[in-house]
Design an enzyme around this catalytic site. Structure first.
Site, PDB file in Angstrom:
ATOM      1  N   ARG A  47     -43.488  22.415 -37.068  1.00  0.00           N
ATOM      2  CA  ARG A  47     -42.383  21.434 -37.488  1.00  0.00           C
ATOM      3  C   ARG A  47     -41.635  21.087 -36.054  1.00  0.00           C
ATOM      4  NH1 ARG A  47     -37.360  22.847 -40.436  1.00  0.00           N
ATOM      5  NH2 ARG A  47     -36.480  20.764 -40.760  1.00  0.00           N
ATOM      6  N   HIS A  51     -40.933  17.346 -34.792  1.00  0.00           N
ATOM      7  CA  HIS A  51     -39.663  16.905 -34.696  1.00  0.00           C
ATOM      8  C   HIS A  51     -39.043  16.413 -33.261  1.00  0.00           C
ATOM      9  CE1 HIS A  51     -37.827  17.470 -39.001  1.00  0.00           C
ATOM     10  NE2 HIS A  51     -39.463  17.392 -39.082  1.00  0.00           N
ATOM     11  N   TRP A 190     -46.281  24.345 -50.208  1.00  0.00           N
ATOM     12  CA  TRP A 190     -47.219  23.278 -50.817  1.00  0.00           C
ATOM     13  C   TRP A 190     -48.348  23.887 -51.403  1.00  0.00           C
ATOM     14  CZ3 TRP A 190     -44.245  22.182 -46.728  1.00  0.00           C
ATOM     15  CH2 TRP A 190     -43.170  21.240 -46.596  1.00  0.00           C
TER      16      TRP A 190
HETATM   17 FE1  HIF Z   1     -42.857  18.173 -42.868  1.00  0.00          FE
HETATM   18  N1  HIF Z   1     -41.294  18.740 -43.950  1.00  0.00           N
HETATM   19  N2  HIF Z   1     -42.228  16.052 -43.270  1.00  0.00           N
HETATM   20  N3  HIF Z   1     -44.048  17.226 -41.633  1.00  0.00           N
HETATM   21  N4  HIF Z   1     -43.309  19.982 -42.256  1.00  0.00           N
HETATM   22  C1  HIF Z   1     -40.785  20.113 -44.136  1.00  0.00           C
HETATM   23  C2  HIF Z   1     -41.544  21.023 -43.570  1.00  0.00           C
HETATM   24  C3  HIF Z   1     -42.560  21.043 -42.804  1.00  0.00           C
HETATM   25  C4  HIF Z   1     -41.234  15.615 -44.082  1.00  0.00           C
HETATM   26  C5  HIF Z   1     -40.499  16.474 -44.675  1.00  0.00           C
HETATM   27  C6  HIF Z   1     -40.317  17.929 -44.498  1.00  0.00           C
HETATM   28  C7  HIF Z   1     -44.417  16.245 -41.596  1.00  0.00           C
HETATM   29  C8  HIF Z   1     -44.166  15.143 -42.221  1.00  0.00           C
HETATM   30  C9  HIF Z   1     -42.891  15.000 -42.718  1.00  0.00           C
HETATM   31  C10 HIF Z   1     -44.131  20.342 -41.426  1.00  0.00           C
HETATM   32  C11 HIF Z   1     -44.846  19.666 -40.536  1.00  0.00           C
HETATM   33  C12 HIF Z   1     -44.963  18.106 -40.900  1.00  0.00           C
HETATM   34  C13 HIF Z   1     -39.788  20.115 -44.998  1.00  0.00           C
HETATM   35  C14 HIF Z   1     -39.111  21.507 -45.632  1.00  0.00           C
HETATM   36  C15 HIF Z   1     -39.592  18.687 -45.358  1.00  0.00           C
HETATM   37  C16 HIF Z   1     -38.131  18.347 -46.162  1.00  0.00           C
HETATM   38  C17 HIF Z   1     -37.984  21.968 -44.370  1.00  0.00           C
HETATM   39  C18 HIF Z   1     -37.246  23.076 -44.775  1.00  0.00           C
HETATM   40  O1  HIF Z   1     -36.660  23.221 -45.704  1.00  0.00           O
HETATM   41  O2  HIF Z   1     -37.629  24.089 -44.286  1.00  0.00           O
HETATM   42  C19 HIF Z   1     -41.320  14.343 -44.455  1.00  0.00           C
HETATM   43  C20 HIF Z   1     -40.535  13.477 -45.469  1.00  0.00           C
HETATM   44  C21 HIF Z   1     -42.654  13.969 -43.748  1.00  0.00           C
HETATM   45  C22 HIF Z   1     -43.003  12.402 -43.508  1.00  0.00           C
HETATM   46  C23 HIF Z   1     -44.048  12.268 -44.540  1.00  0.00           C
HETATM   47  C24 HIF Z   1     -45.725  15.996 -40.418  1.00  0.00           C
HETATM   48  C25 HIF Z   1     -46.949  15.700 -41.180  1.00  0.00           C
HETATM   49  C26 HIF Z   1     -47.042  16.362 -42.384  1.00  0.00           C
HETATM   50  C27 HIF Z   1     -45.660  15.050 -39.310  1.00  0.00           C
HETATM   51  C28 HIF Z   1     -45.814  17.428 -40.035  1.00  0.00           C
HETATM   52  O3  HIF Z   1     -46.661  17.745 -39.178  1.00  0.00           O
HETATM   53  C29 HIF Z   1     -44.320  21.867 -41.547  1.00  0.00           C
HETATM   54  C30 HIF Z   1     -45.408  22.680 -40.968  1.00  0.00           C
HETATM   55  C31 HIF Z   1     -43.316  21.985 -42.383  1.00  0.00           C
HETATM   56  C32 HIF Z   1     -42.907  23.627 -42.824  1.00  0.00           C
HETATM   57  C33 HIF Z   1     -41.676  24.154 -41.922  1.00  0.00           C
HETATM   58  C34 HIF Z   1     -41.537  25.727 -42.185  1.00  0.00           C
HETATM   59  O4  HIF Z   1     -40.553  26.198 -41.844  1.00  0.00           O
HETATM   60  O5  HIF Z   1     -42.464  26.261 -42.930  1.00  0.00           O
END
Ligand code: HIF
Length: 290
Positions: A47, A51, A190
């Site tokens: 993440r 970001h 998920w």
């Molecule tokens: Fe995420 N994402 N992501 N994301 N994400 C969260 C957590 C992770 C979006 C929202 C969220 C991508 C796209 C999008 C990861 C990787 C990727 C969370 C939760 C949210 C809300 C954060 C928290 O509460 O800790 C949205 C709206 C996206 C656009 C559709 C990417 C494609 C899937 C680009 C991507 O690689 C990962 C890994 C996490 C888990 C982080 C963790 O701390 O476990």
């Protein structure tokens, strides 16, 4: 002539072998530090890498992984970045051990390493990012808002230069990790193996029945079978949209196709806006741990 391009006076010029050492140090730390979340810092490293990269704007060439401006407020305080301090702090001992690597190279290498170490595809990587100062921080609002639908996904990822197929492929990374109420406000993982990279995200999207979760938090979806998994509104948008759905089906059916297409698009994401010296065909393929 001096080995590694270094000289008694000149700067240290790291080679691929030096970056492999960084990779191994991150992998080792991932293996050691299991007292966190579901047992791994891997998901939050992915993440962080995304970001840092996902602020890219192709029109102005601003943002992207080159700069690591999330080191500074206000970017570190942007709502979308809540919780990423855990990932930045995790990598600081590595930065101390290899002071020659930029934060921006380290954060992206960390994401590539996490995907490989969690059983994902190889993510070829190249160095060349330089850290920028506070003034290069991107404005708030460049990262996606999970409460939105298909149009928002296309706005945000289109701004980075991705097409529908690439957007869906990227979203498979939500096989990893979980949502935290004290970070995004959403809650839960998920799938049942949030520390294993897989195509489970797509399989569950297609095969499971999802309904609105009944709670006081933001709108999210829960699986009918166990009520323990979650999908964000933006995740559900992938099965509701005609342009996205065919790719969800392809990836749900064929893990190899997903791994290949995910690797290509994640490499592209980590490289947005970076002026590399190293050619694409010379990217490093790091050896994953046994
Ligand atoms: Fe995420 N994402 N992501 N994301 N994400 C969260 C957590 C992770 C979006 C929202 C969220 C991508 C796209 C999008 C990861 C990787 C990727 C969370 C939760 C949210 C809300 C954060 C928290 O509460 O800790 C949205 C709206 C996206 C656009 C559709 C990417 C494609 C899937 C680009 C991507 O690689 C990962 C890994 C996490 C888990 C982080 C963790 O701390 O476990």
């Amino acid at each position: 002539f001096y080995l590694n391009g270094s000289s008694p006076k000149g700067p240290f010029v790291p080679t691929q072998a030096d970056y492999q050492k960084v990779y191994e140090a991150v992998a080792q730390r991932l293996a050691n530090e299991t007292d966190y979340d579901d047992g791994s810092y891997g998901p939050v490293l992915v993440r962080l890498a995304w970001h840092a990269s996902g602020t890219y704007d192709k029109e102005t060439g601003t943002g992207g992984s080159n700069g690591a401006t999330m080191r500074f407020a206000p970017e570190s305080d942007h709502g979308a970045n809540a919780g990423l301090k855990a990932a930045r702090d995790f990598l600081e001992p590595i930065k101390a051990q290899f002071p020659w690597i930029s934060h921006s190279d380290l954060w992206t290498l960390g994401g590539a390493c996490a995907i490989q170490e969690l059983g994902g595809p190889t993510i070829p990587w190249r160095p060349g990012r330089q850290d920028k100062e506070l003034a290069a921080c991107t404005p708030d609002g460049r990262l996606p808002d999970a409460t939105q639908g298909p149009r928002h996904i296309r706005d945000i990822f289109g701004r980075m230069g991705f097409d529908d197929r690439e957007m869906v492929a990227l979203c498979g990374a939500h096989a990893l990790g979980r949502c935290h109420t004290d970070r995004s406000g959403f809650d839960g993982p998920w799938n049942f193996s949030p520390t294993v990279f897989s195509n489970e995200f797509f399989r569950l999207l297609v095969e499971e029945k999802w309904s609105h979760k009944k709670w006081n938090g933001p709108t999210q979806f829960t699986d009918k079978t166990t009520s323990t998994l979650m999908m964000l509104p933006t995740d559900m948008a992938l099965v509701k949209d005609k342009g996205f759905k065919p790719h969800v089906d392809r990836y749900a059916k064929d893990s190899d196709v997903f791994f290949k297409e995910f690797s290509d698009v994640f490499v592209k994401l980590l490289e947005l806006g970076v002026p590399f010296q190293v050619k694409p065909e010379d990217r490093f393929v790091f050896k994953a741990s046994e």
